[in-house]
Design an enzyme around this catalytic site. Structure first.
Site, PDB file in Angstrom:
ATOM      1  N   HIS A 131      -7.204  -6.740   5.338  1.00 53.36           N
ATOM      2  CA  HIS A 131      -6.011  -5.883   5.431  1.00 53.36           C
ATOM      3  C   HIS A 131      -6.076  -4.897   4.267  1.00 53.36           C
ATOM      4  O   HIS A 131      -6.611  -5.227   3.203  1.00 53.36           O
ATOM      5  CB  HIS A 131      -4.786  -6.795   5.291  1.00 53.36           C
ATOM      6  CG  HIS A 131      -3.459  -6.146   5.512  1.00 53.36           C
ATOM      7  ND1 HIS A 131      -2.862  -5.346   4.581  1.00 53.36           N
ATOM      8  CD2 HIS A 131      -2.608  -6.195   6.568  1.00 53.36           C
ATOM      9  CE1 HIS A 131      -1.691  -4.935   5.034  1.00 53.36           C
ATOM     10  NE2 HIS A 131      -1.512  -5.433   6.241  1.00 53.36           N
ATOM     11  N   ASP A 208      -6.382 -14.289   0.419  1.00 54.67           N
ATOM     12  CA  ASP A 208      -5.210 -13.672   1.026  1.00 54.67           C
ATOM     13  C   ASP A 208      -4.716 -14.638   2.107  1.00 54.67           C
ATOM     14  O   ASP A 208      -5.322 -14.755   3.173  1.00 54.67           O
ATOM     15  CB  ASP A 208      -5.599 -12.312   1.608  1.00 54.67           C
ATOM     16  CG  ASP A 208      -4.424 -11.634   2.291  1.00 54.67           C
ATOM     17  OD1 ASP A 208      -3.376 -12.268   2.466  1.00 54.67           O
ATOM     18  OD2 ASP A 208      -4.565 -10.453   2.647  1.00 54.67           O
TER      19      ASP A 208
END
Ligand code: PLP
Length: 418
Positions: A131, A208
């Site tokens: 991302h 993440d």
């Protein structure tokens, strides 16, 4: 012979009454099928009630007062920190830092650890499926320090190409920043393999967890991540709160990022000394009520059980793959359903993802079109945008069937118009 372990089946219908918004009707009288959970989930009444109660009965700023409300508010806020600690199996509560989200947490690491440890030519290894939140802060760090970014490529099947990892690690990057679950492909990355290999090469690892912590059991200590980040709004909590977990000695060695109130021990007119963990990294008034709401969301998740959530989403994903694969011309991005979480991104040739999402919306089905903040990944697959359906514990098989029917109808609709 030992009996096979049977996972408890989750009945989404038992939980849906807790989520008032899920009974909403759109476009007149069309029932909503909310399949945009990777962007943000919905909240149950229990979380909304905890937020209302916090404001109506206990609200004051935290840590600063000795009056009753300040003590009540502080107890609730610190109670939420303990709930986060327990959820991710962090060894101590001081290792749980409240931020404003996963993005803010990654930026904190890039600014604090990155600026004080990286120099010209040092490497940061990311993956091609990150991302933008786990990409741009490293680009910015590279601009500031002269560090260089390298990436682990993604295979045609949507998996990390770990055959390339050893060669990349021989360059001795200082940090490997990797998502636990891709927000586009749904791929569950093999952290148990990546983290020890990165450590053996002398790199730290930032995980993440924005798409994993809400959906599967997370053990930060056992996984041996150096940093782990995630956001409250993707796990039924409010927006505006996220978490940075870090190994204690690392967090202790890092300078504060933001300066201001709360993060200091002493201040003189010409200097200051920072507070202890976790407050060193929580300058200013923290997201008090969002954190309390996140605590309530964790209670809810614990009641449902994360193993059951994961298994339910796996089954929904399996069914979505079956239905979408039956539609001629639909291409699903990413690996087989058994290698992924509850995220199904797809495209249909020249029919734009925005047109698909708009057509589905007319039938009450909320999916997300676009690049999902993962432009390099879309470029890797030579597709500008995908439509993404993503599931949570309250989604039903009926909703997945509706998705399949609506995508088939959408395809016929646009084909007729050509
Ligand atoms: N990382 C991943 C994998 C995500 O999916 C997202 C949000 O979509 C983020 C990071 C950023 O989260 P936030 O916008 O809550 O900071």
């Amino acid at each position: 012979m030992t009996a096979p372990v049977r996972l408890r089946t989750l009945d989404p219908h038992a939980y849906r009454p807790d989520f008032p918004i899920l009974s909403k009707r759109v476009h007149g009288d069309v029932p909503l099928a909310y399949l945009d959970n990777a962007a943000s989930t919905q909240r149950p009444r229990q979380v909304i009630q905890a937020i209302v109660e916090a404001y109506e009965e206990h609200y004051a700023n935290v840590h600063r007062g000795i009056h009753t409300l300040a003590e009540e508010s502080t107890a609730l806020f610190e109670g939420a920190r303990e709930k986060v600690r327990s959820l991710i199996h962090a060894p101590t509560v001081e290792q749980v830092i409240f931020t404003h989200g996963a993005t803010a947490a990654i930026n904190l690491v890039a600014r604090s650890w990155g600026d004080s440890n990286l120099h010209e030519g040092d490497g940061v290894l990311v993956t091609e499926m990150e991302h933008h939140a786990n990409l741009v802060p490293w680009h910015q760090l590279a601009e500031r320090t002269g560090a260089k970014i390298q990436f682990i490529p993604v295979t045609d099947d949507g998996l990390l190409d770990l055959d390339k990892l050893d060669a990349l690690l021989t360059e001795r990057p200082r940090l490997v920043a990797v998502t636990a679950v891709s927000n586009v492909l749904g791929t569950i990355n093999p952290l148990a393999e990546i983290i020890p290999r990165a450590h053996a090469a002398g790199a730290l690892v930032l995980v993440d967890g924005a798409q994993s912590v809400p959906h599967q059991v997370t053990d930060a200590a056992a996984m041996d991540a150096d940093f782990l980040v995630f956001s409250g709004h993707k796990m039924m909590g409010p927006s505006g709160v996220g978490v940075l977990y870090g190994k204690r000695e690392l967090l202790e060695s890092m300078p504060p990022f933001l300066g201001g109130g709360s993060m200091i021990r002493r201040v003189w007119i010409d200097s200051f000394t920072p507070a202890d963990l976790p407050y060193k990294f929580e300058a200013g008034t923290p997201p008090i009520v969002p954190a309390i709401g996140l605590g309530a969301a964790i209670d809810y998740l614990n009641d449902v059980g994360l193993e059951a959530v994961h298994e339910h989403e796996r089954r929904l994903t399996q069914r979505a793959h079956e239905l979408l694969s039956e539609i001629d011309g639909v291409r699903i991005l990413g690996p087989r359903p058994d290698q992924k979480a509850g995220i199904v991104s797809f495209w249909m040739g020249r029919i734009h993802a925005h047109d698909i999402a708009q057509r589905l919306d007319r039938r009450g089905i909320a999916v997300r079109p676009g690049h999902h903040c993962a432009m390099p990944l879309h470029k890797r697959f030579d597709v500008s945008a995908t439509a993404r359906a993503s599931f949570y514990l309250y989604n039903t098989f009926e909703e997945v069937e509706r998705l399949g029917e609506a995508v088939a109808e959408c395809k016929h609709f646009f084909q007729r118009r050509r």
